[in-house]
Write a protein that holds these residues in place. Structure first.
Motif, PDB file in Angstrom:
ATOM      1  N   TRP A  67       0.859  -1.167   0.000  1.00 27.94           N
ATOM      2  CA  TRP A  67       0.000   0.000   0.000  1.00 27.94           C
ATOM      3  C   TRP A  67       0.910   1.236   0.000  1.00 27.94           C
ATOM      4  CZ3 TRP A  67      -4.198   2.033  -1.467  1.00 27.94           C
ATOM      5  CH2 TRP A  67      -4.589   3.286  -0.999  1.00 27.94           C
ATOM      6  N   ALA A  68       0.594   2.203  -0.861  1.00 28.04           N
ATOM      7  CA  ALA A  68       1.412   3.415  -0.973  1.00 28.04           C
ATOM      8  C   ALA A  68       0.495   4.621  -1.059  1.00 28.04           C
ATOM      9  CB  ALA A  68       2.308   3.330  -2.204  1.00 28.04           C
ATOM     10  N   GLU A  69       0.917   5.716  -0.425  1.00 27.00           N
ATOM     11  CA  GLU A  69       0.082   6.919  -0.390  1.00 27.00           C
ATOM     12  C   GLU A  69       0.951   8.168  -0.354  1.00 27.00           C
ATOM     13  OE1 GLU A  69      -3.657   8.710   2.259  1.00 27.00           O
ATOM     14  OE2 GLU A  69      -2.672   6.824   2.808  1.00 27.00           O
ATOM     15  N   TYR A  97       4.619   7.410   0.431  1.00 27.74           N
ATOM     16  CA  TYR A  97       5.063   6.525   1.500  1.00 27.74           C
ATOM     17  C   TYR A  97       4.556   5.114   1.221  1.00 27.74           C
ATOM     18  CZ  TYR A  97       6.469  10.629   4.161  1.00 27.74           C
ATOM     19  OH  TYR A  97       7.093  11.789   4.571  1.00 27.74           O
ATOM     20  N   THR A  98       5.488   4.185   1.167  1.00 27.79           N
ATOM     21  CA  THR A  98       5.149   2.787   0.939  1.00 27.79           C
ATOM     22  C   THR A  98       5.171   2.044   2.268  1.00 27.79           C
ATOM     23  OG1 THR A  98       6.116   2.836  -1.287  1.00 27.79           O
ATOM     24  CG2 THR A  98       5.785   0.668  -0.281  1.00 27.79           C
ATOM     25  N   TYR A  99       4.073   1.385   2.588  1.00 29.58           N
ATOM     26  CA  TYR A  99       3.944   0.708   3.879  1.00 29.58           C
ATOM     27  C   TYR A  99       4.289  -0.768   3.720  1.00 29.58           C
ATOM     28  CZ  TYR A  99       1.611   5.024   5.094  1.00 29.58           C
ATOM     29  OH  TYR A  99       1.320   6.353   5.314  1.00 29.58           O
ATOM     30  N   ALA A 100       5.407  -1.160   4.350  1.00 29.11           N
ATOM     31  CA  ALA A 100       5.871  -2.540   4.241  1.00 29.11           C
ATOM     32  C   ALA A 100       6.677  -2.908   5.476  1.00 29.11           C
ATOM     33  CB  ALA A 100       6.729  -2.714   2.994  1.00 29.11           C
ATOM     34  N   ASN A 101       6.515  -4.141   5.948  1.00 32.90           N
ATOM     35  CA  ASN A 101       7.317  -4.619   7.075  1.00 32.90           C
ATOM     36  C   ASN A 101       8.766  -4.814   6.659  1.00 32.90           C
ATOM     37  OD1 ASN A 101       5.131  -4.709   8.863  1.00 32.90           O
ATOM     38  ND2 ASN A 101       4.497  -6.723   8.088  1.00 32.90           N
TER      39      ASN A 101
END
Length: 213
Positions: A67-69, A97-101
């Motif tokens: 998910w990116a925003e 912003y890319t959301y990743a663990n």
């Protein structure tokens, strides 16, 4: 599926207007009449360049399943406006912003290079269109307007590509360099040469050389 949130659209619109104004001021100084005349063409070049740059990051991020925003950076907007009065623009109004663990350097690099690649492609497209309409720009106001828009579009997009590929801080260049220094060198060289040509020769002289005018 490619999704854009309401807050993301709001942030993109705000950043778009501030960055357009900043490039307008950088090109005209405090001359309000000149600013009002040049602002619409700049908005076309900046609008496509800035928004598609950010959406390029977002698209590649989501292609890899993240998910990116896009989120606004208010300090960056202020910095862009302040630097514009000195004849240049520090264009960092926000970021995707890319959301990743976890994310490998390769994926991060590919996501990061997507934006500058979009700008390089847009700059080339603007230059091609400018070349096509150049001869008719002497007799047609419409062609002249298209040429002006494309000239600004080439200059702005080549600059955005070169600027974002600088290996400084959190700019795209740092992430691309960590992934593949060879790819980083080639892309920043292309963007740098394109930017240098627009600043030294000018787009009109470039077009005249291309068509042998």
């Amino acid at each position: 599926m490619f999704k854009v949130t309401a807050s993301e659209i709001r942030d993109l619109i705000i950043a778009f207007f501030v960055i357009s104004l900043s490039f307008g001021i950088a090109n005209t100084g405090r001359d309000m009449n000149a600013l009002m005349m040049i602002l619409p063409p700049i908005m076309v070049g900046v609008g496509l360049g800035f928004i598609l740059h950010e959406l390029g990051h977002k698209f590649v991020s989501m292609k890899y399943g993240y998910w990116a925003e896009f989120k606004l950076w208010p300090q960056g907007l202020i910095l862009a406006l302040v630097t514009s009065f000195f004849g240049f623009v520090f264009a960092a109004p926000g970021a995707v912003y890319t959301y990743a663990n976890y994310m490998s350097d390769e994926i991060n690099g590919k996501i990061s290079i997507a934006g500058p690649i979009v700008n390089i492609i847009l700059a080339i497209a603007f230059l091609i269109i400018a070349t096509i309409v150049y001869r008719s720009a002497f007799t047609s106001e419409t062609s002249l307007l298209i040429f002006v828009i494309c000239s600004l579009g080439y200059s702005i997009n080549s600059f955005l590509a070169a600027f974002n590929l600088l290996p400084i801080g959190n700019l795209d260049g740092s992430k691309v360099m960590r992934w593949n220094i060879g790819i980083w060198f080639v892309t920043i060289a292309i963007a740098g040469i394109m930017t240098a040509l627009s600043m030294t020769m000018g787009v009109e002289n470039m077009v005249r050389i291309i068509i042998g005018f």
